[in-house]
Design a protein around this motif. Sequence first.
Motif, PDB file in Angstrom:
ATOM      1  N   GLU A   1     108.602  43.299  71.221  1.00 29.57           N
ATOM      2  CA  GLU A   1     109.777  44.162  71.388  1.00 29.57           C
ATOM      3  C   GLU A   1     111.015  43.399  71.825  1.00 29.57           C
ATOM      4  OE1 GLU A   1     110.184  47.198  70.459  1.00 29.57           O
ATOM      5  OE2 GLU A   1     108.105  47.504  69.860  1.00 29.57           O
ATOM      6  N   GLU A   2     110.855  42.231  72.451  1.00 37.50           N
ATOM      7  CA  GLU A   2     112.006  41.470  72.933  1.00 37.50           C
ATOM      8  C   GLU A   2     112.426  40.369  71.964  1.00 37.50           C
ATOM      9  OE1 GLU A   2     113.655  42.551  75.573  1.00 37.50           O
ATOM     10  OE2 GLU A   2     112.139  44.135  75.613  1.00 37.50           O
ATOM     11  N   HIS A   3     111.730  40.259  70.840  1.00 35.95           N
ATOM     12  CA  HIS A   3     112.099  39.234  69.858  1.00 35.95           C
ATOM     13  C   HIS A   3     113.471  39.560  69.269  1.00 35.95           C
ATOM     14  CE1 HIS A   3     111.949  36.785  66.179  1.00 35.95           C
ATOM     15  NE2 HIS A   3     110.999  36.086  66.765  1.00 35.95           N
ATOM     16  N   GLU A   4     114.257  38.540  68.997  1.00 38.64           N
ATOM     17  CA  GLU A   4     115.628  38.764  68.527  1.00 38.64           C
ATOM     18  C   GLU A   4     115.671  39.544  67.219  1.00 38.64           C
ATOM     19  OE1 GLU A   4     117.516  35.005  67.986  1.00 38.64           O
ATOM     20  OE2 GLU A   4     116.006  34.225  66.608  1.00 38.64           O
ATOM     21  N   THR A   5     114.707  39.336  66.344  1.00 35.44           N
ATOM     22  CA  THR A   5     114.682  40.066  65.075  1.00 35.44           C
ATOM     23  C   THR A   5     114.366  41.544  65.305  1.00 35.44           C
ATOM     24  OG1 THR A   5     113.990  38.075  63.886  1.00 35.44           O
ATOM     25  CG2 THR A   5     113.617  40.185  62.790  1.00 35.44           C
ATOM     26  N   THR A   6     113.449  41.818  66.203  1.00 34.92           N
ATOM     27  CA  THR A   6     113.137  43.203  66.537  1.00 34.92           C
ATOM     28  C   THR A   6     114.367  43.896  67.105  1.00 34.92           C
ATOM     29  OG1 THR A   6     110.834  42.636  67.029  1.00 34.92           O
ATOM     30  CG2 THR A   6     111.660  44.697  67.936  1.00 34.92           C
ATOM     31  N   LEU A   7     115.029  43.248  68.038  1.00 33.90           N
ATOM     32  CA  LEU A   7     116.221  43.827  68.656  1.00 33.90           C
ATOM     33  C   LEU A   7     117.326  44.052  67.632  1.00 33.90           C
ATOM     34  CD1 LEU A   7     116.299  41.647  71.915  1.00 33.90           C
ATOM     35  CD2 LEU A   7     115.584  44.038  71.708  1.00 33.90           C
ATOM     36  N   LYS A   8     117.425  43.166  66.670  1.00 36.52           N
ATOM     37  CA  LYS A   8     118.481  43.247  65.672  1.00 36.52           C
ATOM     38  C   LYS A   8     118.280  44.408  64.704  1.00 36.52           C
ATOM     39  CE  LYS A   8     120.770  40.429  62.118  1.00 36.52           C
ATOM     40  NZ  LYS A   8     120.811  39.087  61.476  1.00 36.52           N
ATOM     41  N   TYR A   9     117.017  44.693  64.345  1.00 34.14           N
ATOM     42  CA  TYR A   9     116.760  45.674  63.281  1.00 34.14           C
ATOM     43  C   TYR A   9     116.194  47.010  63.772  1.00 34.14           C
ATOM     44  CZ  TYR A   9     117.875  42.161  59.831  1.00 34.14           C
ATOM     45  OH  TYR A   9     118.551  41.235  59.074  1.00 34.14           O
ATOM     46  N   ARG A  10     115.869  47.123  65.039  1.00 33.16           N
ATOM     47  CA  ARG A  10     115.307  48.377  65.558  1.00 33.16           C
ATOM     48  C   ARG A  10     116.255  49.551  65.308  1.00 33.16           C
ATOM     49  NH1 ARG A  10     110.554  50.867  66.781  1.00 33.16           N
ATOM     50  NH2 ARG A  10     109.174  49.546  67.988  1.00 33.16           N
ATOM     51  N   ARG A  11     117.527  49.389  65.638  1.00 37.35           N
ATOM     52  CA  ARG A  11     118.492  50.488  65.500  1.00 37.35           C
ATOM     53  C   ARG A  11     118.707  50.845  64.037  1.00 37.35           C
ATOM     54  NH1 ARG A  11     123.901  50.080  68.940  1.00 37.35           N
ATOM     55  NH2 ARG A  11     122.268  50.118  70.563  1.00 37.35           N
ATOM     56  N   GLU A  12     118.818  49.839  63.188  1.00 36.96           N
ATOM     57  CA  GLU A  12     119.001  50.098  61.762  1.00 36.96           C
ATOM     58  C   GLU A  12     117.790  50.850  61.193  1.00 36.96           C
ATOM     59  OE1 GLU A  12     119.944  47.650  57.620  1.00 36.96           O
ATOM     60  OE2 GLU A  12     120.032  46.617  59.568  1.00 36.96           O
ATOM     61  N   PHE A  13     116.613  50.459  61.643  1.00 34.32           N
ATOM     62  CA  PHE A  13     115.372  51.136  61.237  1.00 34.32           C
ATOM     63  C   PHE A  13     115.400  52.611  61.666  1.00 34.32           C
ATOM     64  CE2 PHE A  13     111.122  52.344  62.966  1.00 34.32           C
ATOM     65  CZ  PHE A  13     110.472  52.556  61.758  1.00 34.32           C
ATOM     66  N   SER A  14     115.787  52.865  62.898  1.00 35.80           N
ATOM     67  CA  SER A  14     115.837  54.231  63.404  1.00 35.80           C
ATOM     68  C   SER A  14     116.848  55.076  62.644  1.00 35.80           C
ATOM     69  CB  SER A  14     116.177  54.232  64.905  1.00 35.80           C
ATOM     70  OG  SER A  14     115.170  53.578  65.646  1.00 35.80           O
ATOM     71  N   ARG A  15     118.001  54.486  62.343  1.00 34.72           N
ATOM     72  CA  ARG A  15     119.019  55.226  61.573  1.00 34.72           C
ATOM     73  C   ARG A  15     118.501  55.593  60.196  1.00 34.72           C
ATOM     74  NH1 ARG A  15     123.131  51.611  63.803  1.00 34.72           N
ATOM     75  NH2 ARG A  15     122.967  50.370  61.902  1.00 34.72           N
ATOM     76  N   ALA A  16     117.798  54.664  59.564  1.00 25.90           N
ATOM     77  CA  ALA A  16     117.284  54.923  58.220  1.00 25.90           C
ATOM     78  C   ALA A  16     116.264  56.071  58.228  1.00 25.90           C
ATOM     79  CB  ALA A  16     116.637  53.661  57.665  1.00 25.90           C
ATOM     80  N   LEU A  17     115.486  56.155  59.289  1.00 22.56           N
ATOM     81  CA  LEU A  17     114.454  57.196  59.378  1.00 22.56           C
ATOM     82  C   LEU A  17     115.054  58.588  59.449  1.00 22.56           C
ATOM     83  CD1 LEU A  17     111.773  55.820  61.880  1.00 22.56           C
ATOM     84  CD2 LEU A  17     111.498  56.206  59.428  1.00 22.56           C
ATOM     85  N   TYR A  18     116.201  58.700  60.114  1.00 18.45           N
ATOM     86  CA  TYR A  18     116.706  60.042  60.422  1.00 18.45           C
ATOM     87  C   TYR A  18     117.977  60.402  59.679  1.00 18.45           C
ATOM     88  CZ  TYR A  18     113.219  59.556  64.021  1.00 18.45           C
ATOM     89  OH  TYR A  18     112.041  59.342  64.671  1.00 18.45           O
ATOM     90  N   VAL A  19     118.334  59.593  58.679  1.00 13.09           N
ATOM     91  CA  VAL A  19     119.492  59.933  57.841  1.00 13.09           C
ATOM     92  C   VAL A  19     119.129  61.074  56.904  1.00 13.09           C
ATOM     93  CG1 VAL A  19     120.947  59.108  55.968  1.00 13.09           C
ATOM     94  CG2 VAL A  19     120.593  57.681  57.963  1.00 13.09           C
TER      95      VAL A  19
END
Length: 271
Positions: free
Chosen positions: A253-271
Amino acid sequence: MKYDTNNFQKDVIEQSFITPVLVDFWAEWCAPCRILGPVLERLAEKYKEQWKLVKLNTDLYPDIAAEYGIRGIPNVKLFHNGKVINEFTGALPEHMIEEWLRKSIPSKFSDMIEKAKKLLAEGKIEDAKVILEQVHNGDINNGEVKILLAKILVYENPKEALRLVDSAQLSNDTVELAEAITTMSQLFEKLYNQNELPEDSVKQLYIDAIKDLRDKKFESSLKKFIEVIRENKAYDDEGARKACIAIFKYLGEEHETTLKYRREFSRALYV
């Protein structure tokens, strides 16, 4: 009794740097203590090579009981390297205590395991693999080691990684990584059975995302899986959503790639 102590520092604190010590905080007036005591003694004899039992009468040593916050007895605390690492209160059935011990007693290879974890974090995969294989040979039932090995082998041998996960006793610390490895192994298998994937406009994008994941191109893979979610979230039983979660759990969860794409992933789920 042979398990009683009159030197807590020596018998518990100092001894715990050599082997784990299980301390039974009890008192003569406590009926559950009289039930639990013989059970712990049987287990101490059965597992004498793995841990030591010490029984401490809280009426005789109230200061020690107060120091360790004993509010109800029987209270059982497991000491390792001078510190309490786990505990339970009450007279549990023997089989539950054995299960608790199995999960709680540190491996005698704990230092090697920690070194392997450090090497993995530094990206020194082969060095970590050598250590983990040595530990696995000496402690074949260690669930944490199986999961760490599977984390490496999921790229080299997905079927073996799955076998290790399936045979591992999981803990709260390993269950999410185990699920991630399982998902990734199943995704890699789909590359050999592409014709079984549903026909859809996102099919090739989905396949390319899996290929990127197999090549450890995590950012590129996430971008493509997120695009699949945007275009057809339900594709392959929400395979892209499951893949993103697996990548996040695999990396941490603290990996830079996870932090970078978590929000984009969440937005895609609920658009």
